[in-house]
Design an enzyme around this catalytic site. Sequence first.
Site, mmCIF file in Angstrom:
data_model
loop_
_atom_site.group_PDB
_atom_site.id
_atom_site.type_symbol
_atom_site.label_atom_id
_atom_site.label_comp_id
_atom_site.label_asym_id
_atom_site.label_seq_id
_atom_site.Cartn_x
_atom_site.Cartn_y
_atom_site.Cartn_z
ATOM 1 N N ARG A 96 0.775 -1.082 0.001
ATOM 2 C CA ARG A 96 0.042 0.364 -0.157
ATOM 3 C C ARG A 96 0.931 1.322 -0.137
ATOM 4 N NH1 ARG A 96 -4.987 1.694 -1.372
ATOM 5 N NH2 ARG A 96 -6.253 2.924 0.042
ATOM 6 N N THR A 371 -9.180 0.594 -10.073
ATOM 7 C CA THR A 371 -8.810 -0.585 -9.009
ATOM 8 C C THR A 371 -8.777 -2.201 -10.255
ATOM 9 O OG1 THR A 371 -9.161 0.576 -6.895
ATOM 10 C CG2 THR A 371 -8.350 -1.953 -6.878
ATOM 11 N N THR A 389 -4.168 -1.128 -7.374
ATOM 12 C CA THR A 389 -4.777 0.413 -7.756
ATOM 13 C C THR A 389 -3.980 1.173 -7.884
ATOM 14 O OG1 THR A 389 -6.745 1.581 -6.882
ATOM 15 C CG2 THR A 389 -5.096 1.320 -4.631
ATOM 16 N N VAL A 390 -4.909 2.730 -8.840
ATOM 17 C CA VAL A 390 -4.249 3.773 -8.464
ATOM 18 C C VAL A 390 -4.771 4.805 -8.204
ATOM 19 C CG1 VAL A 390 -1.912 3.517 -10.283
ATOM 20 C CG2 VAL A 390 -4.291 4.057 -10.708
ATOM 21 N N ASP A 413 -8.028 7.630 -0.338
ATOM 22 C CA ASP A 413 -8.390 6.982 0.912
ATOM 23 C C ASP A 413 -7.836 7.874 2.452
ATOM 24 O OD1 ASP A 413 -9.147 5.902 -1.251
ATOM 25 O OD2 ASP A 413 -8.230 4.639 -1.316
ATOM 26 N N SER A 442 -8.025 1.292 3.225
ATOM 27 C CA SER A 442 -8.861 0.479 1.545
ATOM 28 C C SER A 442 -9.943 -0.254 2.661
ATOM 29 C CB SER A 442 -7.240 -0.011 1.051
ATOM 30 O OG SER A 442 -7.654 -0.805 0.074
ATOM 31 N N SER A 443 -10.405 -0.174 0.984
ATOM 32 C CA SER A 443 -10.995 -1.548 0.099
ATOM 33 C C SER A 443 -10.994 -2.607 0.343
ATOM 34 C CB SER A 443 -12.913 -0.987 0.171
ATOM 35 O OG SER A 443 -13.395 0.088 0.982
ATOM 36 N N GLY A 462 -13.705 -1.530 -7.203
ATOM 37 C CA GLY A 462 -14.761 -0.444 -6.832
ATOM 38 C C GLY A 462 -15.081 -0.085 -5.886
ATOM 39 N N GLY A 463 -13.865 0.437 -5.222
ATOM 40 C CA GLY A 463 -13.964 0.859 -4.175
ATOM 41 C C GLY A 463 -14.643 0.624 -2.857
#
EC number: 2.3.2.2
Length: 566
Positions: A96, A371, A389-390, A413, A442-443, A462-463
């Site tokens: 991360r 993501t 992810t970016v 985030d 993060s999710s 998908g956030g």
Amino acid sequence: MFRRTRFAFACLLLTLACAVAWAADGPGKAAVSSAHELATDAGVEILEKGGNAFDAAVAVSAALAVVEPESSGAGGGGFWLLHRASDDFSVMVDGRETAPAAATEDMYLDEEGGVDRDRAINGALAGGIPGAPAAWVHIAETYGTLPLSDLLAPAIRLAEEGFPVDAKYQALLNWRAHVMKRWPETAAIFMPGGEVPAIGDTIRQPDLADTLRALAEKGRDGFYAGEVARKLVDGVQATGGLWTLEDFADYEVVEREPVRTSYRGYELVTAAPPSSGGIAIGQMLEIVEPFDLTGMSRADRVHVLAEAMRRAYRDRALYLGDPDFVDIPTGMLLSENYAAGLRTTLRLDRATPSSMLAADPDRLGKESSDTTHFSLIDSQGNMVSATLTVNLPFGAAYVPPGTGVLVNNEMDDFSAKPGEPNAYGLIGFSANAIEPHKRMLSSMSPTIVIGDDRTAVLGTPGGSRIITMVLLGILDFIDGNGPESWVSLPRFHHQYLPDEISIEPDALSDAEIEALEEKGHTVTVRNRTWGNMHGVMWNRETGELEAAHDPRWNSGGAVVVDIDAK
Ligand code: GLY
């Protein structure tokens, strides 16, 4: 007494022998499912070269960084959940991004104390220190068998030779093109001629090829020190960002013990904080366990699951953040007693308004999406579930000149201001406030579900909705279905605030929506689908593998292959 000890010892030996035999007995074939066929091909190429799942994971990650720049990249980060079959070992490699040392809690607030959304998501100030390249090197050196240069070769080739624009690239670029145009050198890479390219046009990234080559030749120092790091830092600082060479030198990958929980006889191995996914999934499963979900009407099932989602997302906002900075009550959140307490407030006939579930308004935060996810399993039974992810599509939409590396906008985030919902409506509190070197919540929820009969590897972008999509995928797997079914499920979602069940178009019938509204829910039908799930399944009883990619986008690549190692 002595006899009993001998008997116990014999049992232990037998159990160990069975465990080793079971673990060593892989599926013989391999399966890879990623968001892009060319990235899946890169993984297969490495498996055919004799690499294991971990080697292939590095190749797939690096290839996705090239051919799916809207979703992940060398300038971003991710979580790689690894399972090694030989000793039944699982670990989450946490790559991360971190906040730069000069980051401050109020860095995105304007003079009136509101969040300056533009600075929070567009341009260099939005970027956390990238973690993906360090994670690739770590995985290759610690768990792989082939040299890093071999693993990065497909990505370097794709960056040099180019890849064809597909519908997803085009759609997401349409969303971000106006921001990208602020930096002509960036726009020139992804929008040759200053226009959003047509489907089938070729995108070449020679600077990114050079950056990847430096990484392949020098390992971590090829990115985090020397010329590449200097160009990244210079470009970011020249456009208002905070990155320094010290931030790059200080960046560290962290190995984390995955969250482990069980549901109806299956063992879940899933993402640990700073992902909120594993704990939330564990909590939701614990809450719904006593309910006969399959025996209920669909409206009742959606109601019970939405109520579990509501409660888990409330706790996500309250308690979760970077575990190296905040104390997370993981044991409590995953305990049966805590779930039982939450269940006492859950009524089958009524929705619980989120306003009636206490949340400390001193602690609200946020986070978001675009993501990517890939799932793979090799012939020995080693598995990787990775979500990368970016953040928003094309990250911060800025590339430091000469690097080809899109800066992420992962700083969004964090909770830029307590209680302020982000672009995805997520709230959070001080547990996720900005601090130097801290990882943002993060999710992303890469997950492996292990059963005696079948094993699933799954995840999705998908956030904020990642967590509930993975939950629905897990339940569908445990109900007996395969990856074709999990990846194409109609999706519904509740995240505590806003207090609504959001659904994909056609996910529920009018009658089902009415039944939910009668219980007091607000149901919001979105005008588009979400996510991009990729899953593989190993049926241990038949020995068969299955792989599937989300049919909502047709760029994914899912294959089962007989590996003919060269
Ligand atoms: N940026 C999306 C996430 O980490 O959840």
